[in-house]
Design a protein around this motif. Structure first.
Motif, PDB file in Angstrom:
ATOM      1  N   ILE B  68       0.837  -1.204   0.000  1.00 39.25           N
ATOM      2  CA  ILE B  68       0.000   0.000   0.000  1.00 39.25           C
ATOM      3  C   ILE B  68       0.871   1.252   0.000  1.00 39.25           C
ATOM      4  O   ILE B  68       0.628   2.191  -0.768  1.00 39.25           O
ATOM      5  N   ARG B  69       1.900   1.281   0.826  1.00 42.30           N
ATOM      6  CA  ARG B  69       2.793   2.451   0.837  1.00 42.30           C
ATOM      7  C   ARG B  69       3.439   2.669  -0.535  1.00 42.30           C
ATOM      8  O   ARG B  69       3.543   3.796  -1.021  1.00 42.30           O
ATOM      9  N   MET B  70       3.872   1.578  -1.130  1.00 36.37           N
ATOM     10  CA  MET B  70       4.455   1.657  -2.476  1.00 36.37           C
ATOM     11  C   MET B  70       3.471   2.273  -3.466  1.00 36.37           C
ATOM     12  O   MET B  70       3.825   3.139  -4.261  1.00 36.37           O
ATOM     13  N   LEU B  71       2.243   1.795  -3.425  1.00 33.81           N
ATOM     14  CA  LEU B  71       1.243   2.259  -4.385  1.00 33.81           C
ATOM     15  C   LEU B  71       0.864   3.711  -4.141  1.00 33.81           C
ATOM     16  O   LEU B  71       0.564   4.455  -5.080  1.00 33.81           O
ATOM     17  N   LEU B  72       0.891   4.136  -2.891  1.00 35.99           N
ATOM     18  CA  LEU B  72       0.562   5.530  -2.575  1.00 35.99           C
ATOM     19  C   LEU B  72       1.564   6.494  -3.200  1.00 35.99           C
ATOM     20  O   LEU B  72       1.213   7.613  -3.561  1.00 35.99           O
ATOM     21  N   ILE B  73       2.817   6.066  -3.297  1.00 33.89           N
ATOM     22  CA  ILE B  73       3.876   6.973  -3.787  1.00 33.89           C
ATOM     23  C   ILE B  73       4.327   6.670  -5.211  1.00 33.89           C
ATOM     24  O   ILE B  73       5.109   7.429  -5.777  1.00 33.89           O
ATOM     25  N   HIS B  74       3.844   5.573  -5.813  1.00 28.28           N
ATOM     26  CA  HIS B  74       4.484   5.085  -7.044  1.00 28.28           C
ATOM     27  C   HIS B  74       4.376   6.052  -8.218  1.00 28.28           C
ATOM     28  O   HIS B  74       5.236   6.043  -9.095  1.00 28.28           O
ATOM     29  N   ASP B  75       3.349   6.888  -8.240  1.00 23.01           N
ATOM     30  CA  ASP B  75       3.140   7.758  -9.399  1.00 23.01           C
ATOM     31  C   ASP B  75       3.553   9.209  -9.163  1.00 23.01           C
ATOM     32  O   ASP B  75       3.360  10.044 -10.059  1.00 23.01           O
ATOM     33  N   LEU B  76       4.099   9.527  -7.993  1.00 19.08           N
ATOM     34  CA  LEU B  76       4.425  10.939  -7.709  1.00 19.08           C
ATOM     35  C   LEU B  76       5.371  11.531  -8.753  1.00 19.08           C
ATOM     36  O   LEU B  76       5.300  12.738  -9.032  1.00 19.08           O
ATOM     37  N   ALA B 105      15.033  11.211 -11.708  1.00 18.62           N
ATOM     38  CA  ALA B 105      15.355  12.577 -11.279  1.00 18.62           C
ATOM     39  C   ALA B 105      14.173  13.197 -10.538  1.00 18.62           C
ATOM     40  O   ALA B 105      14.336  13.884  -9.517  1.00 18.62           O
ATOM     41  N   ALA B 106      12.973  12.940 -11.031  1.00 16.68           N
ATOM     42  CA  ALA B 106      11.768  13.465 -10.379  1.00 16.68           C
ATOM     43  C   ALA B 106      11.617  12.879  -8.975  1.00 16.68           C
ATOM     44  O   ALA B 106      11.278  13.586  -8.022  1.00 16.68           O
ATOM     45  N   ALA B 107      11.887  11.591  -8.852  1.00 21.10           N
ATOM     46  CA  ALA B 107      11.782  10.947  -7.535  1.00 21.10           C
ATOM     47  C   ALA B 107      12.760  11.583  -6.550  1.00 21.10           C
ATOM     48  O   ALA B 107      12.406  11.874  -5.399  1.00 21.10           O
ATOM     49  N   ALA B 108      13.987  11.827  -7.003  1.00 23.95           N
ATOM     50  CA  ALA B 108      14.987  12.443  -6.121  1.00 23.95           C
ATOM     51  C   ALA B 108      14.525  13.834  -5.691  1.00 23.95           C
ATOM     52  O   ALA B 108      14.661  14.216  -4.521  1.00 23.95           O
ATOM     53  N   ARG B 109      13.969  14.590  -6.615  1.00 23.29           N
ATOM     54  CA  ARG B 109      13.501  15.936  -6.278  1.00 23.29           C
ATOM     55  C   ARG B 109      12.325  15.896  -5.302  1.00 23.29           C
ATOM     56  O   ARG B 109      12.327  16.592  -4.279  1.00 23.29           O
ATOM     57  N   ILE B 110      11.342  15.080  -5.599  1.00 23.67           N
ATOM     58  CA  ILE B 110      10.087  15.124  -4.837  1.00 23.67           C
ATOM     59  C   ILE B 110      10.275  14.522  -3.432  1.00 23.67           C
ATOM     60  O   ILE B 110       9.875  15.124  -2.437  1.00 23.67           O
ATOM     61  N   PHE B 111      10.894  13.364  -3.346  1.00 21.17           N
ATOM     62  CA  PHE B 111      11.118  12.782  -2.014  1.00 21.17           C
ATOM     63  C   PHE B 111      12.158  13.606  -1.238  1.00 21.17           C
ATOM     64  O   PHE B 111      12.172  13.592  -0.015  1.00 21.17           O
ATOM     65  N   LEU B 122      11.617   6.490   1.368  1.00 22.35           N
ATOM     66  CA  LEU B 122      10.547   6.514   0.359  1.00 22.35           C
ATOM     67  C   LEU B 122      11.135   6.445  -1.054  1.00 22.35           C
ATOM     68  O   LEU B 122      10.581   5.790  -1.941  1.00 22.35           O
ATOM     69  N   LEU B 123      12.277   7.109  -1.241  1.00 24.59           N
ATOM     70  CA  LEU B 123      12.955   7.024  -2.536  1.00 24.59           C
ATOM     71  C   LEU B 123      13.380   5.583  -2.811  1.00 24.59           C
ATOM     72  O   LEU B 123      13.196   5.063  -3.926  1.00 24.59           O
ATOM     73  N   ALA B 124      13.907   4.914  -1.778  1.00 27.92           N
ATOM     74  CA  ALA B 124      14.302   3.507  -1.941  1.00 27.92           C
ATOM     75  C   ALA B 124      13.085   2.637  -2.254  1.00 27.92           C
ATOM     76  O   ALA B 124      13.156   1.719  -3.076  1.00 27.92           O
ATOM     77  N   LEU B 125      11.970   2.934  -1.615  1.00 29.17           N
ATOM     78  CA  LEU B 125      10.744   2.161  -1.866  1.00 29.17           C
ATOM     79  C   LEU B 125      10.274   2.359  -3.306  1.00 29.17           C
ATOM     80  O   LEU B 125       9.815   1.419  -3.962  1.00 29.17           O
ATOM     81  N   TRP B 126      10.389   3.595  -3.802  1.00 32.75           N
ATOM     82  CA  TRP B 126      10.007   3.869  -5.184  1.00 32.75           C
ATOM     83  C   TRP B 126      10.902   3.091  -6.153  1.00 32.75           C
ATOM     84  O   TRP B 126      10.421   2.481  -7.119  1.00 32.75           O
ATOM     85  N   HIS B 127      12.217   3.094  -5.895  1.00 32.67           N
ATOM     86  CA  HIS B 127      13.134   2.333  -6.763  1.00 32.67           C
ATOM     87  C   HIS B 127      12.831   0.842  -6.710  1.00 32.67           C
ATOM     88  O   HIS B 127      12.915   0.138  -7.718  1.00 32.67           O
TER      89      HIS B 127
END
Lengths: 198, 198
Positions: B68-76, B105-111, B122-127
């Motif tokens: 669930i946490r992954m899915l909450l952040i996956h599209d940011l 790059a977007a993930a690094a900026r946003i997280f 959270l960045l690690a979870l996104w990766h």
């Protein structure tokens, strides 16, 4: 309980397809660019992110994963009942006995779409959220109260003008409830919301 | 790490306000009534509900709360990069190296808006989600693939016609990936999607 695996999937997808309708329920608050009303589906997602980001503000013993589950399902009843903005009808409509009864019936219907062993615990979780007594529920409710304030701040005052909200009303209807679960957050938000009421 | 409590809140709210923009990113799929495109914020909420409702389909060892946490952040990342529909440009655009780099790059900026001790995990979870290798990620990705199929079924074929999708393309681009994490679900969905391609 005796559903076949295929019957279970049919019920699970009936629930998930019904849930989609929450994306058409519009709230009293706009998205932060002010361009349109926020819907209750995207609001529920945003709140779950609030729980993640503000987890450090939760008192000892609160389960953030449980709070997230609560927030994901907390507004599904609006599919039947609609959203009742906290400042609508002079702040009188929200939480009336008639609306509470309609929401309880909606919860029974919607969670009843799922297999019984899944629907019953989610219905109980929804009632726990509504009762606003357990530490998880108090934290979740406070997040639900603070997010619209942040949306209105980001939108330059947002819908406070439209609903003719005064500062004492905001403190009484919203601030007190946020402060209950998120005292430090309310201090931060309060300082940034106050100027819009000068 | 040495942020004051007030600085931490400022960063957390910067992240949460930025996240709001995901509600303006439109996807290739409509909501089930077909009236408008789905946005990636409400889609993320819907997927988290998918994880809850289909938890019984997850293999042993998958953590639904982590999914669930992954899915909450996956599209940011789409706040910066936009959504790339899986059937757009003849199925070629999705997952290209250029888009993957832009998303990272977007993930690094946003997280990175969050305090470091929150943003880094959270960045690690996104990766992990993007890598699609861990059991949690495989399950989460399969949910992300199956939800649009259900949306299109509910919308009477939805946007398959617009993208001129054929049945072999749907099987290759979507079916194989759903079957990897949700084999029984794909059987159920396949039988209900196939008639739209006759």
């Amino acid at each position: 309980m005796t559903d076949s695996p295929e019957d279970r999937l049919t019920r699970q997808f009936a629930f998930l397809t019904e849930a989609d309708r929450l994306k058409t329920v519009l709230r009293g608050t706009t998205i932060t660019d002010g361009a349109r009303r926020e819907n209750s589906g995207e609001h529920s997602w945003h709140l779950a992110l609030y729980a993640l980001a503000l987890a450090g503000e939760a008192p000892e013993g609160v389960s953030i994963d449980r709070v997230i589950r609560m927030l994901l399902i907390h507004d599904l009843v609006e599919i039947d009942v609609g959203d009742v903005p906290i400042h609508s009808q002079g702040g009188q409509a929200h939480g009336s006995a008639a609306i509470q009864a309609a929401e309880a019936a909606a919860a029974a219907r919607i969670f009843g779409l799922l297999p019984e062993d899944q629907g019953a615990p989610l219905l109980a979780l929804w009632h726990e959220f509504e009762a606003n007594e357990s530490p998880d529920a108090v934290f979740a409710k406070s997040l639900d109260r603070v997010q619209p304030v942040l949306q209105n701040i980001a939108a330059g005052g947002g819908t406070w003008t439209e609903y003719q909200v005064t500062w004492p009303q905001l403190e009484a209807r919203v601030g007190v409830k946020i402060a209950r679960g998120l005292p430090r957050v309310w201090d931060w938000v309060r300082a940034r919301a106050r100027p819009f009421f000068d």
